[in-house]
Write a protein that holds these residues in place. Sequence first.
Motif, PDB file in Angstrom:
ATOM      1  N   THR A   1      70.831  97.028  45.617  1.00 25.31           N
ATOM      2  CA  THR A   1      69.806  96.036  45.949  1.00 25.31           C
ATOM      3  C   THR A   1      68.450  96.491  45.429  1.00 25.31           C
ATOM      4  N   ALA A   2      67.687  95.554  44.880  1.00 28.67           N
ATOM      5  CA  ALA A   2      66.300  95.814  44.468  1.00 28.67           C
ATOM      6  C   ALA A   2      65.407  94.772  45.125  1.00 28.67           C
ATOM      7  N   ILE A   3      64.191  95.194  45.486  1.00 27.00           N
ATOM      8  CA  ILE A   3      63.264  94.310  46.198  1.00 27.00           C
ATOM      9  C   ILE A   3      61.944  94.271  45.444  1.00 27.00           C
ATOM     10  N   LEU A   4      61.561  93.081  44.991  1.00 28.27           N
ATOM     11  CA  LEU A   4      60.279  92.875  44.319  1.00 28.27           C
ATOM     12  C   LEU A   4      59.371  92.089  45.253  1.00 28.27           C
ATOM     13  N   SER A   5      58.180  92.615  45.528  1.00 27.33           N
ATOM     14  CA  SER A   5      57.287  91.976  46.501  1.00 27.33           C
ATOM     15  C   SER A   5      55.936  91.684  45.849  1.00 27.33           C
ATOM     16  N   GLU A   6      54.849  91.798  46.621  1.00 24.82           N
ATOM     17  CA  GLU A   6      53.476  91.609  46.133  1.00 24.82           C
ATOM     18  C   GLU A   6      53.283  90.243  45.461  1.00 24.82           C
ATOM     19  N   PHE A   7      53.399  89.171  46.235  1.00 25.69           N
ATOM     20  CA  PHE A   7      53.349  87.825  45.654  1.00 25.69           C
ATOM     21  C   PHE A   7      52.059  87.503  44.902  1.00 25.69           C
ATOM     22  N   PRO A   8      50.871  87.975  45.330  1.00 23.13           N
ATOM     23  CA  PRO A   8      49.688  87.681  44.516  1.00 23.13           C
ATOM     24  C   PRO A   8      49.783  88.272  43.114  1.00 23.13           C
ATOM     25  N   GLU A   9      50.634  89.290  42.947  1.00 21.79           N
ATOM     26  CA  GLU A   9      50.796  89.941  41.648  1.00 21.79           C
ATOM     27  C   GLU A   9      52.012  89.401  40.891  1.00 21.79           C
TER      28      GLU A   9
ATOM     29  N   CYS B   1      58.069  88.127  50.210  1.00 21.87           N
ATOM     30  CA  CYS B   1      56.667  87.712  50.299  1.00 21.87           C
ATOM     31  C   CYS B   1      55.840  88.750  51.055  1.00 21.87           C
ATOM     32  N   THR B   2      54.950  89.404  50.328  1.00 20.95           N
ATOM     33  CA  THR B   2      54.015  90.360  50.926  1.00 20.95           C
ATOM     34  C   THR B   2      52.683  90.243  50.192  1.00 20.95           C
ATOM     35  N   PRO B   3      51.628  90.831  50.749  1.00 22.37           N
ATOM     36  CA  PRO B   3      50.388  90.948  49.989  1.00 22.37           C
ATOM     37  C   PRO B   3      50.562  91.961  48.855  1.00 22.37           C
ATOM     38  N   GLY B   4      49.548  92.054  47.993  1.00 18.06           N
ATOM     39  CA  GLY B   4      49.561  93.056  46.943  1.00 18.06           C
ATOM     40  C   GLY B   4      49.054  94.397  47.430  1.00 18.06           C
ATOM     41  N   ASN B   5      48.468  94.445  48.623  1.00 17.59           N
ATOM     42  CA  ASN B   5      48.005  95.698  49.211  1.00 17.59           C
ATOM     43  C   ASN B   5      49.146  96.697  49.257  1.00 17.59           C
ATOM     44  N   ASP B   6      48.921  97.889  48.695  1.00 16.54           N
ATOM     45  CA  ASP B   6      49.999  98.866  48.511  1.00 16.54           C
ATOM     46  C   ASP B   6      50.750  99.193  49.800  1.00 16.54           C
ATOM     47  N   VAL B   7      49.986  99.551  50.835  1.00 13.62           N
ATOM     48  CA  VAL B   7      50.630 100.016  52.065  1.00 13.62           C
ATOM     49  C   VAL B   7      51.266  98.860  52.826  1.00 13.62           C
ATOM     50  N   GLU B   8      50.591  97.717  52.877  1.00 17.71           N
ATOM     51  CA  GLU B   8      51.179  96.556  53.556  1.00 17.71           C
ATOM     52  C   GLU B   8      52.482  96.145  52.884  1.00 17.71           C
TER      53      GLU B   8
ATOM     54  N   GLY C   1      47.030  86.675  57.844  1.00 12.69           N
ATOM     55  CA  GLY C   1      45.817  86.031  57.370  1.00 12.69           C
ATOM     56  C   GLY C   1      45.684  86.355  55.899  1.00 12.69           C
ATOM     57  N   VAL C   2      44.461  86.511  55.430  1.00 10.37           N
ATOM     58  CA  VAL C   2      44.234  86.802  54.023  1.00 10.37           C
ATOM     59  C   VAL C   2      44.228  88.302  53.814  1.00 10.37           C
ATOM     60  N   SER C   3      45.086  88.770  52.956  1.00 10.97           N
ATOM     61  CA  SER C   3      45.132  90.185  52.591  1.00 10.97           C
ATOM     62  C   SER C   3      45.644  90.259  51.175  1.00 10.97           C
ATOM     63  N   LEU C   4      44.799  90.720  50.267  1.00  5.65           N
ATOM     64  CA  LEU C   4      45.167  90.742  48.846  1.00  5.65           C
ATOM     65  C   LEU C   4      45.431  92.146  48.362  1.00  5.65           C
TER      66      LEU C   4
END
Length: 535
Positions: free
Chosen positions: A329-337, A427-434, A532-535
């Motif tokens: 399994t592979a997981i790609l996140s960071e939707f703003p990116e 679906c996640t923010p692009g913030n590394d730790v989040e 909320g908003v977190s980029l």
Amino acid sequence: MQKKIIKVHATDNVLVALVNLTANEVISFENQDIKVISDVKAKHKIALQTLEIGDEIFMYGVLVGKASFKIEKGGVLTTENVKHQSAKVSKKTGTIDWTPPNVDQWKDKTFMGYHRKDGQVGTANVWLFFPLVFCENKNIEKLKSIFEKELLTQKSNSHQMLLRSLVNDNVGELEQAETTKVFENIDVKFITHPGGCGGIRQDSESLARLLAGYVKNPNVAGATVLSLGCQNLQIDIFNKALEAISPDNKKPVLMYEQQQMGTVDDMLTAIIKSSYAAIKEANEIERKPAPLSKLKVGLECGGSDGFSGISANPTLGFTSDMLVALGATAILSEFPELCGVEQELVNRCVEEENANKFLSLMQAFEKSVIDAGSGFDMNPSPGNIKDGLITDAMKSAGAAKKGGTSPVVDVLDYGEYITKPGLNLLCTPGNDVESTTAMVGSGANIVLFTTGLGTPTGNPITPVIKVSSNSDLAKRMSDIIDIDTGEVIRGEKTIEEMAETMLEYIVNVASGNISSKASLLNQDDFIPWKRGVSL
């Protein structure tokens, strides 16, 4: 001799400087001479042709911006003369065929992992302490101090000895750090957070799903959970979240509610006795061989530079494809990116339902950002821009390379748990730790993290393998970098060869033969996403 410039995709109208270029330097490329207009730092882009105001700019074969001023051929692209622009996507327009890489040599390979009763396999064996609400953070910190002092026998580290010698005005030979463990097969980790109460109820429910995902993660043997009693995130909300993703949970979860237990002393006494007994039992679990299909790998990038999308991220992409071909399994996140590459990802979705879900999540995310007076175009950080990533679409096109080329088998909203092998979008923010926090909460038992500038992020329960896009970083910050893909930039290794090296390293980390640098540094970062908003 190292190349000075590169065109990433055949249809691009910009070139990437692989080394520093000087004004008036003439470079031969594709049977034409290009005169560099001004000094250009490595990782930045120059125009392959003259771009008029409003002309579209393509890199990685996708639209990444438009010229806001005329840019002469050989001129450098900057935030002053280029604005963010990305293609609009409304639906799936086709299907992309996929030819898996040859993984014959890996089919019979195994890693030594911790087998769980639900069929998952961990790359670590962790007993986890966490609170349901921030009011219990202090008690978690007390328990952390108590357990680490007794379960980890540590001499004073070199920095403590340095300060001690300065205080005593006796600077001499410093004692080196040394750690011994009471239990060999179990680690004890502690996380705190600022949530669980005070916000909207949906935030608490989202946090409950995330924490439930940490309990279900195959790297966790069991957990000690602290509750105050009156908070939004009630014990029953957490239990329902855990039951939803793990209806037949066999892991021990010890629950304590302070308002029902009297004094802090009484509560801590009960927690220490019961938790120690459970940790001692979890230490009996030993590593056993497991197929590589049991790996669930999160794909992350942070502190990206102009080389990330050329070396490190494509290496992750090919490694991801290899893992998918092996049934992992592979997981790609960071939707703003992923802004600007939606069409490709939508067309890679196996099911129409997932294509629509991806677009819906992307649109809702972007709307929330716009409603707050911002936009995805504000995503590149000052560090990104300084090192050549001047628009969000440019950053996104390189970031998406982490996902390789395999079909998208599922699309998950934040807090949903992985159920299908193959490439999943989360679906996640692009913030590394989040983002890293979220992927682990969705089941990742390894995280691959690329960086061009240097990011020390880790996770409390899942090994995070740090991959540098360039060798200068790997040398300068050798204490945080596990794998250097700078050889790709220099032309010494292909992406495929680098991916083979990476997969071998993953197997060693998953087996416990190697500790990731983030683990050695105890980089136990955990930040939940308040929706909320977190980029």
